[in-house]
Design a protein around this motif. Structure first.
Motif, mmCIF file in Angstrom:
data_model
loop_
_atom_site.group_PDB
_atom_site.id
_atom_site.type_symbol
_atom_site.label_atom_id
_atom_site.label_comp_id
_atom_site.label_asym_id
_atom_site.label_seq_id
_atom_site.Cartn_x
_atom_site.Cartn_y
_atom_site.Cartn_z
ATOM 1 N N MET A 103 0.996 -1.349 -0.017
ATOM 2 C CA MET A 103 -0.077 -0.135 -0.087
ATOM 3 C C MET A 103 0.714 1.326 -0.126
ATOM 4 O O MET A 103 0.486 2.181 -0.500
ATOM 5 C CB MET A 103 -0.906 -0.196 1.194
ATOM 6 C CG MET A 103 -2.173 -0.197 0.819
ATOM 7 S SD MET A 103 -3.426 -0.001 2.031
ATOM 8 C CE MET A 103 -2.826 -0.826 3.326
ATOM 9 N N GLU A 104 1.990 1.266 0.599
ATOM 10 C CA GLU A 104 2.876 2.318 0.629
ATOM 11 C C GLU A 104 3.477 2.760 -0.699
ATOM 12 O O GLU A 104 3.568 3.814 -1.082
ATOM 13 C CB GLU A 104 4.189 2.233 1.711
ATOM 14 C CG GLU A 104 3.673 2.208 3.097
ATOM 15 C CD GLU A 104 4.840 2.113 3.933
ATOM 16 O OE1 GLU A 104 5.999 2.117 3.565
ATOM 17 O OE2 GLU A 104 4.576 1.706 5.156
ATOM 18 N N ARG A 105 3.858 1.532 -1.292
ATOM 19 C CA ARG A 105 4.310 1.727 -2.943
ATOM 20 C C ARG A 105 3.232 1.987 -3.902
ATOM 21 O O ARG A 105 3.710 2.561 -4.769
ATOM 22 C CB ARG A 105 5.149 0.369 -3.048
ATOM 23 C CG ARG A 105 6.422 0.198 -2.524
ATOM 24 C CD ARG A 105 7.409 -0.884 -2.992
ATOM 25 N NE ARG A 105 6.505 -2.084 -2.958
ATOM 26 C CZ ARG A 105 6.655 -2.913 -1.922
ATOM 27 N NH1 ARG A 105 7.293 -2.553 -0.838
ATOM 28 N NH2 ARG A 105 5.929 -4.114 -1.999
ATOM 29 N N HIS A 106 2.132 1.393 -3.640
ATOM 30 C CA HIS A 106 0.990 1.579 -4.639
ATOM 31 C C HIS A 106 -0.381 2.226 -4.135
ATOM 32 O O HIS A 106 -1.388 2.034 -4.722
ATOM 33 C CB HIS A 106 0.720 0.139 -5.319
ATOM 34 C CG HIS A 106 1.930 -0.530 -5.684
ATOM 35 N ND1 HIS A 106 2.610 -0.188 -6.849
ATOM 36 C CD2 HIS A 106 2.527 -1.519 -5.257
ATOM 37 C CE1 HIS A 106 3.591 -0.954 -7.030
ATOM 38 N NE2 HIS A 106 3.777 -1.898 -5.942
ATOM 39 N N GLY A 107 0.011 3.133 -3.192
ATOM 40 C CA GLY A 107 -1.097 3.932 -2.614
ATOM 41 C C GLY A 107 -2.178 4.686 -3.640
ATOM 42 O O GLY A 107 -3.356 5.054 -3.277
ATOM 43 N N ASP A 108 -1.375 5.016 -4.756
ATOM 44 C CA ASP A 108 -2.422 5.594 -5.813
ATOM 45 C C ASP A 108 -3.435 4.889 -6.290
ATOM 46 O O ASP A 108 -4.457 5.245 -6.530
ATOM 47 C CB ASP A 108 -1.533 6.039 -7.007
ATOM 48 C CG ASP A 108 -0.786 4.930 -7.766
ATOM 49 O OD1 ASP A 108 -0.122 4.080 -6.981
ATOM 50 O OD2 ASP A 108 -0.750 4.920 -8.988
ATOM 51 N N ILE A 109 -3.175 3.473 -6.402
ATOM 52 C CA ILE A 109 -4.422 2.661 -6.433
ATOM 53 C C ILE A 109 -5.099 1.603 -5.270
ATOM 54 O O ILE A 109 -6.094 1.157 -5.300
ATOM 55 C CB ILE A 109 -4.201 1.732 -7.800
ATOM 56 C CG1 ILE A 109 -2.982 0.781 -7.626
ATOM 57 C CG2 ILE A 109 -3.862 2.735 -9.165
ATOM 58 C CD1 ILE A 109 -2.580 -0.150 -8.650
ATOM 59 N N PHE A 110 -4.014 1.378 -4.447
ATOM 60 C CA PHE A 110 -4.286 0.402 -3.308
ATOM 61 C C PHE A 110 -4.525 1.165 -1.998
ATOM 62 O O PHE A 110 -3.557 1.732 -1.608
ATOM 63 C CB PHE A 110 -3.204 -0.530 -3.483
ATOM 64 C CG PHE A 110 -3.204 -1.648 -2.381
ATOM 65 C CD1 PHE A 110 -4.454 -2.086 -1.613
ATOM 66 C CD2 PHE A 110 -2.072 -2.291 -2.089
ATOM 67 C CE1 PHE A 110 -4.417 -3.075 -1.120
ATOM 68 C CE2 PHE A 110 -2.064 -3.705 -1.138
ATOM 69 C CZ PHE A 110 -3.299 -3.810 -0.664
ATOM 70 N N CYS A 111 -5.822 1.091 -1.546
ATOM 71 C CA CYS A 111 -6.047 1.951 -0.455
ATOM 72 C C CYS A 111 -6.545 1.329 0.992
ATOM 73 O O CYS A 111 -6.747 1.847 1.882
ATOM 74 C CB CYS A 111 -7.277 3.040 -0.728
ATOM 75 S SG CYS A 111 -8.785 2.167 -1.503
ATOM 76 N N GLY A 112 -6.606 -0.145 0.952
ATOM 77 C CA GLY A 112 -7.116 -0.583 2.120
ATOM 78 C C GLY A 112 -7.004 -2.310 2.179
ATOM 79 O O GLY A 112 -6.939 -2.828 1.252
ATOM 80 N N VAL A 113 -6.880 -2.787 3.553
ATOM 81 C CA VAL A 113 -6.857 -4.306 3.564
ATOM 82 C C VAL A 113 -7.754 -4.597 4.502
ATOM 83 O O VAL A 113 -7.606 -4.075 5.924
ATOM 84 C CB VAL A 113 -5.245 -4.691 4.137
ATOM 85 C CG1 VAL A 113 -5.521 -5.972 4.497
ATOM 86 C CG2 VAL A 113 -4.344 -4.366 3.085
ATOM 87 N N ARG A 114 -8.627 -5.589 4.513
ATOM 88 C CA ARG A 114 -9.326 -6.317 5.495
ATOM 89 C C ARG A 114 -8.892 -7.545 5.581
ATOM 90 O O ARG A 114 -8.746 -8.208 4.789
ATOM 91 C CB ARG A 114 -10.887 -6.296 4.983
ATOM 92 C CG ARG A 114 -11.495 -4.907 4.707
ATOM 93 C CD ARG A 114 -12.967 -5.166 4.048
ATOM 94 N NE ARG A 114 -13.286 -4.028 3.108
ATOM 95 C CZ ARG A 114 -14.499 -3.951 2.461
ATOM 96 N NH1 ARG A 114 -14.879 -5.041 2.215
ATOM 97 N NH2 ARG A 114 -14.458 -2.802 1.819
ATOM 98 N N GLN A 115 -8.970 -7.952 6.998
ATOM 99 C CA GLN A 115 -8.061 -9.129 7.280
ATOM 100 C C GLN A 115 -8.576 -10.216 8.330
ATOM 101 O O GLN A 115 -8.957 -9.487 9.595
ATOM 102 C CB GLN A 115 -6.365 -9.051 7.349
ATOM 103 C CG GLN A 115 -5.919 -10.385 7.528
ATOM 104 C CD GLN A 115 -4.259 -10.154 7.554
ATOM 105 O OE1 GLN A 115 -3.757 -9.145 7.726
ATOM 106 N NE2 GLN A 115 -3.492 -11.397 7.454
ATOM 107 N N ARG A 116 -8.623 -11.373 8.192
ATOM 108 C CA ARG A 116 -9.077 -12.358 9.039
ATOM 109 C C ARG A 116 -8.140 -13.410 9.051
ATOM 110 O O ARG A 116 -8.608 -14.353 7.819
ATOM 111 C CB ARG A 116 -10.700 -12.697 8.886
ATOM 112 C CG ARG A 116 -11.449 -11.919 9.234
ATOM 113 C CD ARG A 116 -12.388 -12.124 10.712
ATOM 114 N NE ARG A 116 -13.185 -11.086 10.891
ATOM 115 C CZ ARG A 116 -13.373 -10.530 11.827
ATOM 116 N NH1 ARG A 116 -12.820 -10.551 12.948
ATOM 117 N NH2 ARG A 116 -14.435 -9.696 12.048
#
Length: 102
Positions: free
Chosen positions: A17-30
């Motif tokens: 997300m740090e490298r691709h924050g222009d397109i990738f904005c969140g993570v939901r994880q279980r």
């Protein structure tokens, strides 16, 4: 092993997300089941295709096409986890190309 894989991918996706924050904005994880959120309304559709072209299978959510269902599983060794993360990272330029066409 599931805890190790879950921690590995939590850290890997945070870095992604740090490298691709222009397109990738969140993570939901279980655990080892993740929902990866993208900024574009069809973002996960493009990322799914780009990942497939790079040897990683993940499918977009039919309910929200911004969310990619990423399930790396628990039976992975460290080398395979690293390879999946590298392939994910390598797919992001192609995902940007696909998003620009949408």
């Amino acid at each position: 092993n599931i805890d190790r894989v879950a921690r590995f991918f939590a850290e890997a996706m945070a870095q992604m997300m740090e490298r691709h924050g222009d397109i990738f904005c969140g993570v939901r994880q279980r655990g080892v089941v993740m929902g990866l959120e993208f900024r574009h309304p069809q973002g996960a559709v493009a990322v799914s295709r780009a990942l497939y072209e790079n040897g990683v299978w993940a499918i977009f959510s039919s309910l929200d096409k911004r969310v990619l269902q990423f399930k790396p599983g628990g039976a992975k060794d460290t080398a395979l986890c690293e390879e999946i993360a590298e392939r994910f990272d390598a797919a992001m330029p192609r995902a940007r190309e696909l998003l620009a066409e949408m």
